[in-house]
Write a protein that holds these residues in place. Structure first.
Motif, PDB file in Angstrom:
ATOM      1  N   ASP A 118       0.895  -1.184  -0.025  1.00  0.00           N
ATOM      2  CA  ASP A 118      -0.049  -0.132   0.158  1.00  0.00           C
ATOM      3  C   ASP A 118       0.899   1.292  -0.072  1.00  0.00           C
ATOM      4  O   ASP A 118       0.596   2.130  -0.491  1.00  0.00           O
ATOM      5  CB  ASP A 118      -0.824  -0.055   1.349  1.00  0.00           C
ATOM      6  N   SER A 128       3.583   1.958  -1.591  1.00  0.00           N
ATOM      7  CA  SER A 128       4.104   2.390  -3.014  1.00  0.00           C
ATOM      8  C   SER A 128       2.867   3.192  -3.485  1.00  0.00           C
ATOM      9  O   SER A 128       3.052   4.303  -4.045  1.00  0.00           O
ATOM     10  CB  SER A 128       4.269   1.317  -3.725  1.00  0.00           C
ATOM     11  N   ARG A 129       1.688   2.691  -3.234  1.00  0.00           N
ATOM     12  CA  ARG A 129       0.524   3.417  -3.984  1.00  0.00           C
ATOM     13  C   ARG A 129       0.279   4.904  -3.410  1.00  0.00           C
ATOM     14  O   ARG A 129      -0.022   5.969  -3.933  1.00  0.00           O
ATOM     15  CB  ARG A 129      -0.682   2.614  -3.882  1.00  0.00           C
ATOM     16  N   GLU A 130       0.417   4.972  -1.889  1.00  0.00           N
ATOM     17  CA  GLU A 130       0.410   5.931  -1.263  1.00  0.00           C
ATOM     18  C   GLU A 130       1.357   7.051  -1.841  1.00  0.00           C
ATOM     19  O   GLU A 130       1.080   8.406  -2.024  1.00  0.00           O
ATOM     20  CB  GLU A 130       0.106   5.846   0.081  1.00  0.00           C
ATOM     21  N   GLU A 139       5.166   7.888 -12.630  1.00  0.00           N
ATOM     22  CA  GLU A 139       4.145   7.239 -11.931  1.00  0.00           C
ATOM     23  C   GLU A 139       3.207   7.930 -10.922  1.00  0.00           C
ATOM     24  O   GLU A 139       2.461   7.312 -10.168  1.00  0.00           O
ATOM     25  CB  GLU A 139       4.624   5.877 -11.297  1.00  0.00           C
ATOM     26  N   ARG A 157      -0.953   9.125  -8.671  1.00  0.00           N
ATOM     27  CA  ARG A 157      -2.007   8.148  -8.854  1.00  0.00           C
ATOM     28  C   ARG A 157      -2.738   7.746  -7.622  1.00  0.00           C
ATOM     29  O   ARG A 157      -3.804   7.048  -7.657  1.00  0.00           O
ATOM     30  CB  ARG A 157      -1.623   6.907  -9.707  1.00  0.00           C
ATOM     31  N   GLY A 158      -2.138   8.187  -6.548  1.00  0.00           N
ATOM     32  CA  GLY A 158      -2.367   7.338  -5.079  1.00  0.00           C
ATOM     33  C   GLY A 158      -3.627   7.795  -4.647  1.00  0.00           C
ATOM     34  O   GLY A 158      -4.372   6.950  -4.036  1.00  0.00           O
ATOM     35  N   ARG A 174      -7.026   5.119  -5.619  1.00  0.00           N
ATOM     36  CA  ARG A 174      -7.523   3.745  -5.216  1.00  0.00           C
ATOM     37  C   ARG A 174      -8.828   3.705  -4.431  1.00  0.00           C
ATOM     38  O   ARG A 174      -9.084   4.792  -3.738  1.00  0.00           O
ATOM     39  CB  ARG A 174      -6.312   3.272  -4.207  1.00  0.00           C
TER      40      ARG A 174
END
Ligand code: ADP
Ligand code: 5GP
Length: 229
Positions: free
Chosen positions: A145, A147-149, A221, A224-225, A228
């Motif tokens: 998570d 990485s996404r955040e 990249e 984008r967080g 989700r």
């Protein structure tokens, strides 16, 4: 209003606690959540623990400035907290996730947002492990998570890389004092203003590059967080 977000284990709780011991006039926004209390957490101090039905009722009544589903539980910030803090002339500190931060920025563009990141993935793994609160599979999920955040860092006004604790505390203090001085038209010691400037997201790119790499991210990249669910 100060929004503070960070992947779990980055040191946000530690930093916020230090901030409150150093800077007067701050108030912590106690969120509503449907998750169960952990360890020594107390209702009304750490969170307001409510049932999903009660959360739904509050949501339908428009009680939340923002809300989000995080790790399968609902969390929300009540408008009433903001109103009470305003009445008392206090600055409110929100400890919320990247989805909630996006909602607050939309509704209250003057809010100051601060993102805290660990120095690298291995350090985050170590901090999660040494905190001793989570099982190995939960730690693995939190690392994923993270990485996404972290990909949402570029939506924040300020970024603090929490490497040395004393330095990070000083940076957080500098950001709060400098934004407060700006909002109130007051002068600030140049040392504090300069330290806050180094934490501006646009000024942190070079220092952030190795952090992003360690999480397998590139600058392209990021951003984008918040998408989700
Ligand atoms: P979060 O609130 O972001 O989940 P915590 O504040 O609970 O994170 O910190 C996670 C662990 O890392 C804790 O054991 C804390 O003592 C430790 N920690 C926090 N900041 C630092 C730092 N700068 N250096 C070393 N350890 C830290
Ligand atoms: P925890 O359950 O570990 O206390 O928090 C999990 C995550 O939920 C953290 O990222 C924390 O910042 C976030 N969170 C806590 N309260 C709120 C809230 O009111 N709104 C949102 N959007 N996130 C919250």
């Amino acid at each position: 209003m100060f929004i503070i977000s960070a992947p779990s284990g980055s040191g946000k709780t530690t930093l916020v606690r230090e901030l409150f011991s150093l800077v007067p006039g701050l108030e912590f926004s106690i969120s509503y959540t449907t998750r169960a209390p952990r360890g020594s957490e107390q209702n009304g101090r750490d969170y307001f623990f409510v049932s999903p039905a009660e959360f739904e009722r509050m949501l339908a009544a428009g009680a939340f400035l923002e809300h989000a589903c995080v790790f399968g539980n609902y969390y929300g910030t009540a408008w009433s907290f903001l109103e009470d803090a305003r009445r008392r002339g206090r600055d409110l500190v929100l400890d919320i996730d990247v989805q909630g931060a996006a909602q607050v920025r939309e509704r209250l563009p003057e809010a100051v947002s601060i993102f805290i990141v660990p120095p690298d993935r291995d350090t985050l793994a170590w901090r999660l492990k040494s905190r001793g609160e989570d099982r190995p599979e939960v730690i693995a999920q939190r690392l994923g998570d993270a990485s996404r955040e972290i990909a949402a860092y570029n939506r924040y006004g300020y970024v603090i890389i929490n490497d040395r604790l004393d330095e990070s505390v000083e940076k957080l203090e500098a950001v709060v004092l400098s934004e407060r001085a700006r909002a109130r038209g007051l002068a600030l010691e140049p040392r504090w203003a300069a330290l806050a400037e180094t934490c501006r997201q646009q000024n942190a790119a070079a220092r952030l590059a190795p952090v992003l790499r360690s999480f397998g991210l590139t600058a392209e990249e990021t951003g984008r967080g918040e998408t989700r669910s």
